[in-house]
Design a protein around this motif. Structure first.
Motif, PDB file in Angstrom:
ATOM      1  N   LEU A 148      64.359  41.796  -7.786  1.00  0.00           N
ATOM      2  CA  LEU A 148      64.516  42.957  -6.899  1.00  0.00           C
ATOM      3  C   LEU A 148      64.711  42.534  -5.447  1.00  0.00           C
ATOM      4  N   GLY A 149      64.791  41.236  -5.207  1.00  0.00           N
ATOM      5  CA  GLY A 149      64.978  40.748  -3.841  1.00  0.00           C
ATOM      6  C   GLY A 149      63.719  40.802  -3.009  1.00  0.00           C
ATOM      7  N   LEU A 150      62.537  40.704  -3.658  1.00  0.00           N
ATOM      8  CA  LEU A 150      61.267  40.822  -2.957  1.00  0.00           C
ATOM      9  C   LEU A 150      60.412  39.578  -3.201  1.00  0.00           C
ATOM     10  N   GLN A 151      59.412  39.392  -2.332  1.00  0.00           N
ATOM     11  CA  GLN A 151      58.458  38.298  -2.476  1.00  0.00           C
ATOM     12  C   GLN A 151      57.044  38.871  -2.567  1.00  0.00           C
ATOM     13  N   PRO A 152      56.180  38.294  -3.401  1.00  0.00           N
ATOM     14  CA  PRO A 152      54.796  38.789  -3.499  1.00  0.00           C
ATOM     15  C   PRO A 152      54.100  38.787  -2.146  1.00  0.00           C
ATOM     16  N   GLY A 153      53.466  39.912  -1.828  1.00  0.00           N
ATOM     17  CA  GLY A 153      52.716  40.036  -0.591  1.00  0.00           C
ATOM     18  C   GLY A 153      53.555  40.182   0.656  1.00  0.00           C
ATOM     19  N   ARG A 154      54.881  40.344   0.500  1.00  0.00           N
ATOM     20  CA  ARG A 154      55.748  40.363   1.657  1.00  0.00           C
ATOM     21  C   ARG A 154      56.583  41.651   1.729  1.00  0.00           C
ATOM     22  N   ALA A 164      60.411  41.108  14.178  1.00  0.00           N
ATOM     23  CA  ALA A 164      60.079  40.012  13.264  1.00  0.00           C
ATOM     24  C   ALA A 164      59.186  40.494  12.125  1.00  0.00           C
ATOM     25  N   MET A 165      58.286  41.435  12.432  1.00  0.00           N
ATOM     26  CA  MET A 165      57.389  41.965  11.400  1.00  0.00           C
ATOM     27  C   MET A 165      58.170  42.821  10.415  1.00  0.00           C
ATOM     28  N   ARG A 166      59.117  43.618  10.913  1.00  0.00           N
ATOM     29  CA  ARG A 166      59.938  44.434  10.015  1.00  0.00           C
ATOM     30  C   ARG A 166      60.764  43.549   9.090  1.00  0.00           C
ATOM     31  N   GLU A 167      61.276  42.459   9.618  1.00  0.00           N
ATOM     32  CA  GLU A 167      62.071  41.551   8.800  1.00  0.00           C
ATOM     33  C   GLU A 167      61.217  40.907   7.711  1.00  0.00           C
ATOM     34  N   ARG A 168      60.013  40.537   8.075  1.00  0.00           N
ATOM     35  CA  ARG A 168      59.149  39.845   7.119  1.00  0.00           C
ATOM     36  C   ARG A 168      58.540  40.810   6.105  1.00  0.00           C
ATOM     37  N   TYR A 169      58.286  42.059   6.521  1.00  0.00           N
ATOM     38  CA  TYR A 169      57.657  43.053   5.649  1.00  0.00           C
ATOM     39  C   TYR A 169      58.548  44.293   5.557  1.00  0.00           C
ATOM     40  N   ALA A 200      70.652  49.495   6.367  1.00  0.00           N
ATOM     41  CA  ALA A 200      71.771  48.660   6.799  1.00  0.00           C
ATOM     42  C   ALA A 200      71.281  47.333   7.365  1.00  0.00           C
ATOM     43  N   GLY A 201      70.109  47.351   7.963  1.00  0.00           N
ATOM     44  CA  GLY A 201      69.549  46.122   8.507  1.00  0.00           C
ATOM     45  C   GLY A 201      68.660  45.380   7.533  1.00  0.00           C
ATOM     46  N   GLY A 202      68.544  45.883   6.303  1.00  0.00           N
ATOM     47  CA  GLY A 202      67.722  45.217   5.295  1.00  0.00           C
ATOM     48  C   GLY A 202      66.237  45.448   5.475  1.00  0.00           C
ATOM     49  N   GLN A 203      65.863  46.357   6.372  1.00  0.00           N
ATOM     50  CA  GLN A 203      64.442  46.575   6.645  1.00  0.00           C
ATOM     51  C   GLN A 203      63.816  47.627   5.740  1.00  0.00           C
ATOM     52  N   VAL A 204      64.642  48.403   5.071  1.00  0.00           N
ATOM     53  CA  VAL A 204      64.160  49.397   4.109  1.00  0.00           C
ATOM     54  C   VAL A 204      64.946  49.209   2.818  1.00  0.00           C
ATOM     55  N   ARG A 205      64.236  49.190   1.711  1.00  0.00           N
ATOM     56  CA  ARG A 205      64.858  49.054   0.385  1.00  0.00           C
ATOM     57  C   ARG A 205      64.538  50.315  -0.421  1.00  0.00           C
ATOM     58  N   LEU A 206      65.551  50.931  -0.967  1.00  0.00           N
ATOM     59  CA  LEU A 206      65.380  52.112  -1.802  1.00  0.00           C
ATOM     60  C   LEU A 206      65.626  51.704  -3.247  1.00  0.00           C
ATOM     61  N   GLY A 262      50.263  47.410  11.391  1.00  0.00           N
ATOM     62  CA  GLY A 262      50.152  46.133  12.094  1.00  0.00           C
ATOM     63  C   GLY A 262      48.791  45.501  11.921  1.00  0.00           C
ATOM     64  N   ALA A 263      47.747  46.331  11.945  1.00  0.00           N
ATOM     65  CA  ALA A 263      46.387  45.810  11.790  1.00  0.00           C
ATOM     66  C   ALA A 263      46.197  45.155  10.423  1.00  0.00           C
ATOM     67  N   LEU A 264      46.737  45.776   9.366  1.00  0.00           N
ATOM     68  CA  LEU A 264      46.553  45.218   8.030  1.00  0.00           C
ATOM     69  C   LEU A 264      47.482  44.037   7.748  1.00  0.00           C
ATOM     70  N   ILE A 265      48.451  43.839   8.606  1.00  0.00           N
ATOM     71  CA  ILE A 265      49.280  42.638   8.491  1.00  0.00           C
ATOM     72  C   ILE A 265      48.645  41.469   9.243  1.00  0.00           C
ATOM     73  N   GLU A 266      48.096  41.754  10.408  1.00  0.00           N
ATOM     74  CA  GLU A 266      47.604  40.680  11.274  1.00  0.00           C
ATOM     75  C   GLU A 266      46.135  40.331  11.036  1.00  0.00           C
ATOM     76  N   ASP A 267      45.335  41.305  10.600  1.00  0.00           N
ATOM     77  CA  ASP A 267      43.896  41.079  10.425  1.00  0.00           C
ATOM     78  C   ASP A 267      43.603  40.832   8.941  1.00  0.00           C
ATOM     79  N   ARG A 268      43.571  39.603   8.540  1.00  0.00           N
ATOM     80  CA  ARG A 268      43.370  39.275   7.129  1.00  0.00           C
ATOM     81  C   ARG A 268      41.983  39.676   6.639  1.00  0.00           C
ATOM     82  N   ALA A 269      41.004  39.632   7.521  1.00  0.00           N
ATOM     83  CA  ALA A 269      39.650  40.006   7.115  1.00  0.00           C
ATOM     84  C   ALA A 269      39.591  41.494   6.776  1.00  0.00           C
ATOM     85  N   GLN A 270      40.219  42.325   7.605  1.00  0.00           N
ATOM     86  CA  GLN A 270      40.239  43.760   7.327  1.00  0.00           C
ATOM     87  C   GLN A 270      41.025  44.039   6.053  1.00  0.00           C
ATOM     88  N   TRP A 271      42.144  43.338   5.878  1.00  0.00           N
ATOM     89  CA  TRP A 271      42.946  43.510   4.659  1.00  0.00           C
ATOM     90  C   TRP A 271      42.103  43.180   3.419  1.00  0.00           C
TER      91      TRP A 271
END
Length: 376
Positions: free
Chosen positions: A192-198, A225-230, A254-260, A334-343
């Motif tokens: 599906l063009g996806l990576q686990p956790g990403r 950069a965050m939109r591209e990675r996630y 169109a920018g690959g940032q949303v997949r339907l 953003g918090a759940l991407i950057e704060d691994r402890a909270q995640w």
């Protein structure tokens, strides 16, 4: 006890109500006291179909347009076929808003009051039919099952139903929803063009009630950069006024940032839940919110709106947002991407919370209602 079910809801593509019926019948089958009779709209069967029943074909719409009162005629045929065997059942359980006529005791499940709060989501003739049959069912049913206390309260308020006729039977979570290692997910997700956790996940019909525009706006506020990675991955069938989402979705896609990805089968959906970094569920109105429970059981943290029945499902195991605040939603993502402890804390809390819900429990409550009505 012979329980007749209206199983026409199992037509493809299978919806949440269809999933409810499947899981309830499977759980009830563990009790030899109950024999399920399933009416599929044309005939009867004693076992659940291995796959979703064939959906209405493209000819259905043509017939409806060309034949006056096509819906009423189909309903008349269905009623006649239903009555041929239903008379021998001990009890009739209607799992949705379309109860058929039945002379014996009846139970009805009302999952939400979307037709009351969002009447414009239905064509006028269909809405009129829903209102007529739902009101008739609510009047006739000895007990009305609901998925949450929130819907039970709405039911009592809107229809004037006495509280003693309403029974809350929270939904459960199928065993296929569980945590999975990145190695086990890699093959399916790569296809599906996806990576686990990403990736970030949204699940639900593409319609305004699901508030996906907020999800798109919040995702667009993340750093590039965050939109591209996630990327934001949307799973669900097109619904009412999907065109409202087309412009924003097209630009983001169109920018690959949303997949339907559209509608996905049960097994694929389970892997998509388990592989997501988080589930974003900003819905404006839910009678329960099954995707929230499924995500938590899959070990995926949830961001959701504090609305309708959703807090009953997630409790304190989710991160809540204002469903109108895309800035706050972006901050939560953003918090759940950057704060691994909270995640990790939300992941663990969600796994614990999901254990409070099961289809076995839902079936026990439902079976107790059957026995009460039938005097067993």
């Amino acid at each position: 006890m012979r329980i007749a079910f209206n199983a026409s809801i199992l037509r493809a593509p299978r919806t949440g109500i269809g999933q409810y019926l499947v899981e309830l019948v499977l759980a009830l089958a563990m009790d030899s006291e109950f024999e399920a009779w399933l009416f599929n709209g044309w005939g009867w069967q004693n076992r659940l179909p291995a796959a979703a029943l064939p959906g209405y074909s493209r000819w259905s719409a043509l017939v409806k347009r060309g034949l006056p009162n096509a819906y009423a005629l189909r309903r008349m045929v269905e009623q006649r076929r239903f009555s041929q065997k239903a008379a021998r059942a001990d009890l009739y359980h209607e799992p949705s808003l379309w109860p058929l006529e039945f002379d014996g005791p009846m139970v009805m499940t009302l999952h939400d009051l979307t037709h009351v709060h969002y009447p414009h989501t239905q064509p006028a003739d269909r809405l009129a039919a829903i209102e007529r049959y739902a009101a008739r069912g609510v009047e006739r049913a000895q007990r009305i099952m609901v998925d949450s206390r929130f819907i039970g309260d709405e039911l009592c308020h809107h229809y004037g139903v006495p509280a003693e006729r309403v029974v809350v039977a929270p939904l459960g979570c199928a065993a296929r929803f569980h945590p999975r290692s990145p190695e086990r997910l890699a093959g399916r997700l790569a296809a599906l063009g996806l990576q686990p956790g990403r990736y970030l996940l949204c699940v639900g019909t593409l319609e305004p009630r699901k508030n996906l525009q907020l999800a798109l706006r919040a995702h667009a506020r993340l750093p590039a950069a965050m939109r591209e990675r996630y990327p934001l991955v949307l799973i669900g069938m097109p619904g009412w006024r999907t065109e409202q989402l087309e412009g924003p979705m097209r630009r983001a896609m169109a920018g690959g940032q949303v997949r339907l990805l559209g509608y996905q089968d049960d097994d694929c959906l389970a892997e998509l839940y388990a592989g997501a970094h988080l589930l974003l569920f900003p819905s404006l109105y839910e009678g329960f919110g099954l995707p929230v429970l499924e995500a938590m059981a899959s070990g995926t943290p949830v961001i959701l709106s504090r609305s309708s029945a959703l807090p009953e499902v997630a409790g304190g195991a989710a991160l809540y947002i204002d469903p109108q605040d895309d800035v706050g939603c972006a901050a939560a993502i953003g918090a759940l991407i950057e704060d691994r402890a909270q995640w990790a804390a939300l992941r663990d809390a969600g796994l614990v919370r999901a254990q409070d819900f099961s289809w076995a429990r839902c079936a026990r409550i439902t079976a107790a209602v059957y026995r009460e009505i039938l005097g067993h």
